[in-house]
Enzyme design. Structure first.
Site, short mmCIF file in Angstrom:
data_model
loop_
_atom_site.label_atom_id
_atom_site.label_comp_id
_atom_site.label_asym_id
_atom_site.label_seq_id
_atom_site.Cartn_x
_atom_site.Cartn_y
_atom_site.Cartn_z
N GLU A 176 -3.06 0.59 -9.19
CA GLU A 176 -1.91 1.50 -9.35
C GLU A 176 -0.71 0.64 -9.75
OE1 GLU A 176 -2.00 5.37 -6.48
OE2 GLU A 176 -1.65 3.50 -5.43
N HIS B 189 -0.75 -2.43 -7.21
CA HIS B 189 -1.53 -2.07 -6.02
C HIS B 189 -3.03 -2.12 -6.31
CE1 HIS B 189 -2.65 1.18 -2.84
NE2 HIS B 189 -2.82 -0.03 -2.36
N ASN C 263 -3.01 6.23 -1.49
CA ASN C 263 -2.94 6.33 -0.03
C ASN C 263 -2.33 7.63 0.47
OD1 ASN C 263 -4.33 4.04 0.66
ND2 ASN C 263 -2.56 2.75 0.20
N SER D 127 0.81 -1.21 0.00
CA SER D 127 0.00 0.00 0.00
C SER D 127 0.84 1.26 0.00
CB SER D 127 -0.83 0.05 1.29
OG SER D 127 -1.80 -0.92 1.29
#
Ligand SMILES: CC(=O)CC(=O)SCCNC(=O)CCNC(=O)[C@H](O)C(C)(C)COP(=O)(O)OP(=O)(O)OC[C@H]1O[C@@H](n2cnc3c(N)ncnc32)[C@H](O)[C@@H]1OP(=O)(O)O
Ligand SMILES: NC(=O)C1=CN([C@@H]2O[C@H](COP(=O)(O)OP(=O)(O)OC[C@H]3O[C@@H](n4cnc5c(N)ncnc54)[C@H](O)[C@@H]3O)[C@@H](O)[C@H]2O)C=CC1
Length: 279
Positions: A150, A138, A188, A117
């Site tokens: 991602e 991701h 994130n 993450s």
């Protein structure tokens, strides 16, 4: 590419294994204990059964998908994989150990991807002798539903490897978005400060749990409030990501003490039956 190994059979690993098997790949699902692998396989079977009940999948297709999934508790099984997607816990030391072992057992051509993450792809790649074949892939939670992947290159990642992962993401029904290697990437870096701010808002007594969630649901049209979402992600994972942001980008990202307290209490959200809410 024929065979994909997924390391870590938790909520993300089981979701990734499901979409890979649905896309027609042979999938090896690995974890440290057979009971964890079996729990992952049960989650997949439950998801597929729901799709059959809703008339979105034929029963025969469900059986075909399940037959493509093989359990594993030995990383050596990665010797049979063209691609490994690592989805173990968000901890650099653990990921480094896994990548060292994978590098030792996998054929030269095998691509090693991580679903991290927030951790630097370049640092994960550097523990291997094949940094050009290491990449970030991701996925978002819940994996079977969310469209985004991602895709993150490390400093040394080959263009050809990037191209293969981009194509694979599309084959899994996802939309790949290229982002650079930086703490929290894009998703994130933006999401976790919002969740952390929601926890600070609770900590400072500005509003209650449900009120905070309602504000963001009704006021911003978010599908879930930030505290419900934190419980879905897992508070251990939220804290681990927040620490990476804090360490990499400074005090503005400092995790709220209440988040630490919940993690210390073992209140990790849905996966332990209690987080901000009880399940
Ligand atoms: C931490 C990181 O590194 C990155 C991250 O992943 S951050 C987290 C990103 N994820 C989010 O932000 C999720 C936000 N929440 C949502 O989008 C929605 O609440 C949700 C999709 C999870 C659920 O949607 P909903 O409309 O509230 O509920 P519901 O109607 O039950 O579910 C919608 C569909 O998703 C499916 N679904 C929901 N949860 C699921 C799960 N855990 N696994 C598989 N399928 C699931 C349902 O079966 C349903 O499918 P159909 O459309 O085929 O009927
Ligand atoms: N929870 C989320 O919303 C998201 C999480 N991620 C990332 O995905 C990864 C996994 O997260 P979750 O699935 O949520 O965690 P989880 O806690 O549900 O599952 C992690 C699994 O990894 C296993 N594991 C631990 N050490 C291992 C090892 N050495 N070898 C093999 N398996 C091992 C654990 O036994 C557990 O089953 C983390 O890196 C996390 O940051 C990425 C996107 C979203």
């Amino acid at each position: 590419m024929k065979t994909i190994m997924v390391v870590g059979a938790g909520q993300m690993g089981s979701g990734i294994a499901q979409v890979a098997a649905q896309a027609g790949y042979a999938v090896i699902l690995n974890d440290i204990k057979d009971e964890f692998v079996q729990r992952g396989l049960q989650t997949i079977a439950k998801n597929l059964s729901r799709s059959v009940e809703k008339g979105k999948m034929e029963a025969a297709e469900k059986e075909a998908v399940l037959s493509r999934l093989k359990p594993s508790v030995a990383l050596e099984d990665a010797a049979a994989a063209d691609l490994v997607i690592e989805a173990a816990v968000e901890n650099m030391a653990i990921k480094a150990e896994i990548f060292k072992q994978l590098d030792a057992v996998c054929p030269e051509a095998t691509i090693l991807a991580t679903n991290t993450s927030s951790l630097p792809i370049t640092e994960v790649a550097a523990v291997t002798k094949r940094p050009e074949k290491v990449i970030g892939m991701h996925f978002m939670n819940p994996v079977p539903v969310m469209k985004l992947v991602e895709v993150i290159r490390g400093l040394a990642t080959d263009d050809a490897v990037y191209g293969e992962i981009e194509a694979l993401s599309r084959k899994m029904g996802k939309t790949p978005v290229e982002v650079n290697d930086a703490p929290g990437f894009v998703a994130n870096r933006i999401l976790i400060p919002m969740i952390n701010e929601a926890v600070w808002t609770l900590y400072e007594g500005i509003a209650g749990i449900e009120e905070i969630d309602q504000v963001m649901k009704l006021g911003m049209n978010h599908p879930m409030g930030p505290l419900t979402l934190a419980d879905l992600i897992g508070l251990d994972t939220v804290l681990a990501i927040c620490e990476v942001l804090h360490e990499g980008m400074g005090d503005k990202y400092r995790p709220c003490p209440l988040l630490r307290k919940y993690v210390k209490a073992g209140w990790l959200g849905r996966k332990t039956g209690r987080g901000f809410y009880q399940y």
